[in-house]
Motif scaffolding. Structure first.
Motif, PDB file in Angstrom:
ATOM      1  N   LYS A 191       0.827  -1.197   0.000  1.00  0.00           N
ATOM      2  CA  LYS A 191       0.000   0.000   0.000  1.00  0.00           C
ATOM      3  C   LYS A 191       0.870   1.260   0.000  1.00  0.00           C
ATOM      4  N   SER A 192       0.562   2.200  -0.876  1.00  0.00           N
ATOM      5  CA  SER A 192       1.393   3.396  -1.043  1.00  0.00           C
ATOM      6  C   SER A 192       1.343   4.324   0.165  1.00  0.00           C
ATOM      7  N   ASP A 193       0.291   4.214   0.987  1.00  0.00           N
ATOM      8  CA  ASP A 193       0.177   5.102   2.151  1.00  0.00           C
ATOM      9  C   ASP A 193       0.657   4.445   3.440  1.00  0.00           C
ATOM     10  N   THR A 194       1.355   3.327   3.336  1.00  0.00           N
ATOM     11  CA  THR A 194       1.800   2.593   4.519  1.00  0.00           C
ATOM     12  C   THR A 194       3.296   2.296   4.439  1.00  0.00           C
ATOM     13  N   GLU A 195       4.018   2.678   5.481  1.00  0.00           N
ATOM     14  CA  GLU A 195       5.414   2.242   5.601  1.00  0.00           C
ATOM     15  C   GLU A 195       5.385   0.835   6.179  1.00  0.00           C
ATOM     16  N   CYS A 196       5.853  -0.127   5.417  1.00  0.00           N
ATOM     17  CA  CYS A 196       5.826  -1.507   5.901  1.00  0.00           C
ATOM     18  C   CYS A 196       7.086  -2.245   5.469  1.00  0.00           C
ATOM     19  N   TYR A 197       7.454  -3.221   6.298  1.00  0.00           N
ATOM     20  CA  TYR A 197       8.666  -4.004   6.074  1.00  0.00           C
ATOM     21  C   TYR A 197       8.334  -5.423   6.512  1.00  0.00           C
ATOM     22  N   ALA A 198       8.344  -6.360   5.562  1.00  0.00           N
ATOM     23  CA  ALA A 198       7.807  -7.691   5.845  1.00  0.00           C
ATOM     24  C   ALA A 198       8.673  -8.794   5.251  1.00  0.00           C
ATOM     25  N   TYR A 199       8.437 -10.019   5.733  1.00  0.00           N
ATOM     26  CA  TYR A 199       9.184 -11.218   5.342  1.00  0.00           C
ATOM     27  C   TYR A 199       8.166 -12.286   4.949  1.00  0.00           C
ATOM     28  N   TYR A 200       8.289 -12.791   3.718  1.00  0.00           N
ATOM     29  CA  TYR A 200       7.292 -13.672   3.119  1.00  0.00           C
ATOM     30  C   TYR A 200       7.735 -15.131   3.207  1.00  0.00           C
ATOM     31  N   SER A 201       6.848 -15.983   3.696  1.00  0.00           N
ATOM     32  CA  SER A 201       7.194 -17.397   3.888  1.00  0.00           C
ATOM     33  C   SER A 201       7.349 -18.148   2.568  1.00  0.00           C
ATOM     34  N   GLY A 202       6.626 -17.719   1.536  1.00  0.00           N
ATOM     35  CA  GLY A 202       6.563 -18.490   0.297  1.00  0.00           C
ATOM     36  C   GLY A 202       7.866 -18.560  -0.478  1.00  0.00           C
ATOM     37  N   ASN A 203       8.618 -17.449  -0.487  1.00  0.00           N
ATOM     38  CA  ASN A 203       9.867 -17.434  -1.251  1.00  0.00           C
ATOM     39  C   ASN A 203      11.058 -16.874  -0.464  1.00  0.00           C
ATOM     40  N   GLY A 204      10.821 -16.473   0.779  1.00  0.00           N
ATOM     41  CA  GLY A 204      11.904 -15.937   1.603  1.00  0.00           C
ATOM     42  C   GLY A 204      12.286 -14.516   1.262  1.00  0.00           C
ATOM     43  N   HIS A 205      11.464 -13.822   0.454  1.00  0.00           N
ATOM     44  CA  HIS A 205      11.771 -12.450   0.063  1.00  0.00           C
ATOM     45  C   HIS A 205      11.318 -11.442   1.133  1.00  0.00           C
ATOM     46  N   ALA A 206      11.940 -10.270   1.107  1.00  0.00           N
ATOM     47  CA  ALA A 206      11.503  -9.135   1.924  1.00  0.00           C
ATOM     48  C   ALA A 206      10.591  -8.266   1.059  1.00  0.00           C
ATOM     49  N   TYR A 207       9.482  -7.805   1.659  1.00  0.00           N
ATOM     50  CA  TYR A 207       8.486  -7.035   0.920  1.00  0.00           C
ATOM     51  C   TYR A 207       8.224  -5.692   1.589  1.00  0.00           C
ATOM     52  N   GLY A 208       7.979  -4.680   0.753  1.00  0.00           N
ATOM     53  CA  GLY A 208       7.580  -3.359   1.228  1.00  0.00           C
ATOM     54  C   GLY A 208       6.809  -2.657   0.138  1.00  0.00           C
ATOM     55  N   LYS A 209       6.447  -1.410   0.394  1.00  0.00           N
ATOM     56  CA  LYS A 209       5.633  -0.699  -0.595  1.00  0.00           C
ATOM     57  C   LYS A 209       6.417  -0.427  -1.884  1.00  0.00           C
ATOM     58  N   GLY A 251       8.256  -2.669  -3.342  1.00  0.00           N
ATOM     59  CA  GLY A 251       8.428  -3.925  -4.065  1.00  0.00           C
ATOM     60  C   GLY A 251       9.026  -4.998  -3.184  1.00  0.00           C
ATOM     61  N   ASN A 252       9.661  -6.006  -3.796  1.00  0.00           N
ATOM     62  CA  ASN A 252      10.251  -7.085  -3.006  1.00  0.00           C
ATOM     63  C   ASN A 252      11.657  -7.388  -3.493  1.00  0.00           C
ATOM     64  N   LYS A 253      12.421  -8.071  -2.640  1.00  0.00           N
ATOM     65  CA  LYS A 253      13.806  -8.414  -2.965  1.00  0.00           C
ATOM     66  C   LYS A 253      14.164  -9.721  -2.281  1.00  0.00           C
ATOM     67  N   ALA A 254      15.136 -10.419  -2.837  1.00  0.00           N
ATOM     68  CA  ALA A 254      15.609 -11.656  -2.219  1.00  0.00           C
ATOM     69  C   ALA A 254      16.169 -11.343  -0.831  1.00  0.00           C
ATOM     70  N   TYR A 255      15.820 -12.161   0.148  1.00  0.00           N
ATOM     71  CA  TYR A 255      16.282 -11.906   1.520  1.00  0.00           C
ATOM     72  C   TYR A 255      16.881 -13.147   2.174  1.00  0.00           C
ATOM     73  N   SER A 256      16.041 -14.173   2.449  1.00  0.00           N
ATOM     74  CA  SER A 256      16.553 -15.327   3.182  1.00  0.00           C
ATOM     75  C   SER A 256      15.758 -16.573   2.811  1.00  0.00           C
ATOM     76  N   GLU A 257      15.674 -17.512   3.752  1.00  0.00           N
ATOM     77  CA  GLU A 257      15.063 -18.807   3.479  1.00  0.00           C
ATOM     78  C   GLU A 257      13.553 -18.805   3.713  1.00  0.00           C
TER      79      GLU A 257
END
Length: 216
Positions: free
Chosen positions: A75-93, A95-101
């Motif tokens: 969401k463009s109006d939200t500062e967020c920093y998250a970790y996705y179980s499906g691919n281990g990527h880090a997600y934010g407003k 986009g996403n990037k490779a992070y861990s397992e």
């Protein structure tokens, strides 16, 4: 400093148990829930155990609590920093990037937020997975934020720990030890002088323990 933990609010796709710690999905769709602790500064860590997982999950922090019935991390109006179980990527407003397992049922996941240094990192079963972001936006209040897709999937809130308080206590304890050591050294020097002037019979020094035996 450990504090009572619970969930602040969640979408209709969640069922939260009586002690407000465990929650489970009641529908197969993305839904979001938020932790009760609101963080504006300092350092803290949340621990969550994944009880059951048949579909994807997301854990992290977000700066508002209005997205309950859908995903929060894009969401463009939200500062967020998250970790996705499906691919281990880090997600934010942005986009996403490779992070861990990837992670699965049985894992104890940690969300570590350091607003003093503008970073967030995650842990899995006690293993530090490294910084996911080092540019966490200042000036916001953040809450633990969880997204879940699967029906009947479940996770449990284990703990919240304000590590800034722990560091302050460690610094205070360290200062006390330094002052005690300085006092003992001063007393030892005084008693050694007394011993050399034959004013005391015996002096025993063992670490921070000093015993003097006087004549008479």
């Amino acid at each position: 400093k450990k504090t009572m933990v619970n969930w602040y609010r969640g979408g209709t796709g969640f069922a939260i148990d009586g002690d407000n710690l465990a929650m489970r999905g009641s529908a197969s769709a993305w839904k979001t829930t938020y932790g009760s602790q609101e963080i504006k500064s300092g350092k803290c860590v949340w621990k969550i155990k994944i009880i059951k997982k048949s579909a994807d999950m997301m854990i992290g922090v977000a700066s508002n609590t209005k997205y309950l019935e859908n995903s929060y991390w894009s969401k463009s109006d939200t500062e967020c920093y998250a970790y996705y179980s499906g691919n281990g990527h880090a997600y934010g407003k942005s986009g996403n990037k490779a992070y861990s397992e990837k992670w699965a049922a049985g894992s104890v996941m940690g969300v570590h937020l350091d607003l003093d240094n503008q970073c967030i990192w995650f842990s899995k079963d006690g293993k530090n997975l490294g910084n996911a972001y080092t540019d966490v936006a200042k000036g916001n209040s953040y809450r633990l934020t969880v997204g879940m897709y699967g029906k009947d999937d479940e996770m449990k809130f284990l703990s919240y720990n304000n590590t800034s308080d722990d560091e302050k206590k460690q610094e205070k304890d360290s200062n006390c030890i330094e002052k005690s050591t300085a006092f003992i050294m001063k007393q030892t020097k005084y008693l050694e002088n007394e011993l050399s002037n034959n004013k005391i019979q015996q002096l025993d020094v063992n670490g921070l323990s000093v015993t003097a035996k006087y004549f008479g």
